[in-house]
Design an enzyme around this catalytic site. Structure first.
Site, short mmCIF file in Angstrom:
data_model
loop_
_atom_site.label_atom_id
_atom_site.label_comp_id
_atom_site.label_asym_id
_atom_site.label_seq_id
_atom_site.Cartn_x
_atom_site.Cartn_y
_atom_site.Cartn_z
N TYR A 1 23.27 100.07 7.22
CA TYR A 1 22.89 99.68 8.57
C TYR A 1 24.11 99.03 9.25
O TYR A 1 25.08 98.64 8.59
CB TYR A 1 21.79 98.63 8.54
CG TYR A 1 20.39 99.13 8.31
CD1 TYR A 1 19.83 100.12 9.11
CD2 TYR A 1 19.58 98.55 7.32
CE1 TYR A 1 18.53 100.55 8.92
CE2 TYR A 1 18.27 98.98 7.12
CZ TYR A 1 17.75 99.99 7.92
OH TYR A 1 16.46 100.40 7.74
N GLU B 1 12.69 103.84 11.85
CA GLU B 1 11.23 103.84 11.66
C GLU B 1 10.51 103.56 12.98
O GLU B 1 9.60 102.72 13.05
CB GLU B 1 10.83 102.83 10.58
CG GLU B 1 11.30 103.24 9.19
CD GLU B 1 10.70 102.40 8.07
OE1 GLU B 1 10.47 102.95 6.99
OE2 GLU B 1 10.45 101.19 8.29
N GLU C 1 15.04 106.47 2.56
CA GLU C 1 14.84 105.14 1.96
C GLU C 1 13.91 105.31 0.77
O GLU C 1 12.69 105.35 0.92
CB GLU C 1 14.23 104.14 2.96
CG GLU C 1 15.19 103.56 3.95
CD GLU C 1 14.60 102.37 4.71
OE1 GLU C 1 13.59 101.79 4.24
OE2 GLU C 1 15.13 102.04 5.78
N TYR D 1 16.63 92.36 -4.48
CA TYR D 1 15.78 93.54 -4.26
C TYR D 1 15.38 94.24 -5.56
O TYR D 1 14.78 95.30 -5.54
CB TYR D 1 16.49 94.54 -3.32
CG TYR D 1 15.53 95.32 -2.45
CD1 TYR D 1 15.08 94.78 -1.25
CD2 TYR D 1 15.07 96.57 -2.81
CE1 TYR D 1 14.19 95.47 -0.45
CE2 TYR D 1 14.17 97.27 -2.03
CZ TYR D 1 13.74 96.71 -0.84
OH TYR D 1 12.85 97.39 -0.05
#
Length: 594
Positions: free
Chosen positions: A53, A158, A234, A301
């Protein structure tokens, strides 16, 4: 000239079928001196592409001040990807979600009166166009057809989960193409009929985001993308943590099985995340689906590469699966040995009493102080982009204790009368009122714990919201002082130390200690015996800590630490149990559900 296009069923690199095996690394979540290491470890897992990103608010926290240095040096990051012989996917948003502060949108943008976020509203589009052009000035010369690594650029993020403004999406495509972006463009949405339909645009390739039921999800995507390569852009291989919850982990075996099913279907993949990194400083976001939940500092994560850059069980499980479908390098990264473990005595560099303290007073921005307002000004009114505002008001004569109420506190507040603690207000716990004893001055220190990064609450104002009431009547005449947390830490790093009493006069203090090491190395700072606050090493803002957990350590990147003397600073908002900084050998991110 190298070219990258779409075929009937595959991506095509110079006309030959090419499977994208990509992993997400957010350059702004990783110390820049560690970028090359993380990229090389992605290559060693069998990946051929790095995805990132672009966080608008990291590059432009203040309007017109564009930063591409240090951890914001996107050009250098992409160049390192190229040097590793890998490709790149760039997702500039402008909205990114990513559990990142305000979903990546700058606070100054979301504060513009009447701005229409994520739609074809003129004010918003004008700022987005200016932003994207600056990003594409970096990306355009680094596209694959010009000898660079970039093979794909994503439009929005999204969007089908948020809106269906096709004119908005078309405007983004137009500014992208007008900025000389020639590589294929994509969108991404969760694989439901509504989201794929609302978030897509003719001529822009659809991809999906999911972490399970790969074959079914790809079938739904194919219904909306009849030709061209299938891609899970993703592949959710883990999850994020928020304060007050547990540390989220997922099964390496189950994730590997899903990956096998996905690759066995002929699809391409981008792991979200390959390496999560850290929400350094005040960059964490928050979720709000009925309850406000601020994201933790660690963005580990449970990814294949952990927060400190070590390969995990999941790394090797994914590597084995990838080896069935593509060549994998012989090299394998090793897990680093435990970090040095030691303790550092801390001395007080300044108390945070509401009326006096040199560190606090000098960290205030006097030009932004608002006085004698009928209602408390918001963070936005004060143009405050740090985490704290100190509110004060004179109390009317009171014969007894009375109820103090606010419409909402965003997000956490410490309440004092005449300098004595009364209690706290919490958005997460939906605490909006507290009983005040008689006194002269009410002080409310409000912390912004992270801006919501998802859905309609993006851009909401912070602070004491609405008209406060005392005994049912408006309480007016407020002053408000923004406090720069980063500046507090920097000033404590150079302040003359004070003697440390057995009990500090105030729960809110800045503390400092020094330690000596033989060489630069990763460290893990144990925060389990502290209350709530912020930590710094050698002036580098590690992030937030909070005894509520689950996270119990803060990651200190090796490049921050130097051979010789080092400093650690703690800005404490609540009284901890020990005035000592304890460094431990490994990360402790908290308990899991099991």
């Amino acid at each position: 000239m190298t070219n990258f296009t779409f075929g009937d069923t595959d991506f095509l690199l110079n006309g030959e079928p090419f499977r994208v095996l990509s992993g997400a690394i957010h350059y702004f979540r990783v110390h820049p001196d560690l970028w090359a290491d993380r990229i090389q470890k992605a290559r060693a897992m069998g990946l051929n592409t790095i995805e990132t990103y672009v966080a608008w608010n990291a590059h432009e926290p203040k309007r017109g001040v564009w930063d591409v240095t240090g951890s914001n040096d996107l050009a250098r990051f992409l160049d390192l990807v190229a040097e590793a012989g890998m490709h790149a996917i760039v997702r500039p948003g402008p909205y990114i979600c990513a559990e990142w502060h305000n979903g990546g949108l700058p606070v100054w943008l979301t504060s513009i009166d009447g701005v229409g976020l994520r739609r074809s509203e003129p004010q918003y589009l004008a700022e987005v166009t200016r932003y994207l052009r600056q990003v594409y000035d970096i990306v355009a010369p680094r596209q694959i057809d010009r000898g660079g690594p970039v093979i794909l650029v994503q439009i929005e993020n999204e969007y089908g989960a948020y809106g269906s403004d096709k004119n908005y999406l078309r405007e983004l495509v137009t500014v992208t193409r007008d900025s000389d972006i020639t590589v294929p463009l994509t969108t991404i949405d969760q694989p439901t009929d509504a989201m794929l339909s609302d978030g897509s645009l003719p001529g822009v390739h659809l991809t999906a985001s999911f972490g399970s039921r790969a074959v079914d999800r790809l079938a739904t995507l194919r219904e909306h993308q009849p030709t061209g390569p299938l891609m899970c852009a993703e592949f959710w291989d883990g999850w994020f943590d928020w304060w007050g919850s547990h540390h989220h982990v997922t099964s390496a075996e189950e994730a590997a099985n899903e990956l096998d099913a996905l690759l066995g279907s002929g699809a391409s993949v981008n792991f979200y995340m390959f390496h999560g990194g850290t929400n350094f400083g005040l960059t964490n976001g928050a979720n709000h689906k009925g309850r406000y939940l601020p994201i933790a500092t660690s963005y580990d994560y449970d990814a294949p590469l952990d927060e400190a850059g070590n390969p995990t069980e999941k790394y090797f499980a994914f590597r084995d699966v990838i080896a069935r479908y593509a060549p994998v390098p012989a090299e394998t990264p090793v897990v680093a040995p435990p970090a040095p473990a030691f303790e550092v005595a801390l001395v007080v560099a300044g108390d945070w009493t509401p009326t006096v303290t040199a560190p606090e007073a000098s960290a205030r921005t006097s030009t932004s102080t608002s006085t004698n307002t009928s209602t408390p000004p918001t963070f936005e009114d004060l143009e405050q982009i740090s985490a704290l505002v100190l509110y004060e008001v004179d109390l009317p004569p009171m014969q007894r204790s009375e109820l103090f109420e606010v419409d909402e506190v965003r997000d956490h507040a410490w309440v004092e009368v005449d300098g004595l603690p009364v209690g706290t207000l919490s958005r997460t716990l939906q605490q909006r009122s507290i009983v005040l004893p008689p006194g002269h001055t009410l002080t409310v220190l409000v912390e912004e714990q992270g801006r919501v990064n998802y859905a309609e609450r993006i851009g909401e104002h912070k602070g004491l919201i609405g008209t406060p009431l005392l005994a049912g009547l408006p309480l007016e005449g407020w002053s408000a002082t923004p406090i720069d947390v980063a500046l507090l830490g920097q000033q404590a790093d150079v302040a003359a130390p004070q003697s440390t009493p057995p009990y500090r006069a105030s729960a809110r203090s800045t503390l400092r200690g020094t330690f000596t090491l033989d060489a630069s190395t990763d460290l893990f700072l144990d925060t389990s015996h502290w209350g709530k606050g912020y930590a710094f090493v050698n002036g580098f803002f590690l992030g937030r800590y909070w005894r509520t957990g689950p996270q119990q350590t803060l990651y200190v990147p090796g490049p921050v630490v130097r051979a010789g003397e080092n400093s650690v600073v703690v800005v404490e908002l609540e009284r901890g149990t020990r005035d000592v900084a304890r460094f431990v050998g490994t990360a402790s991110l908290g308990h899991t559900e099991e």
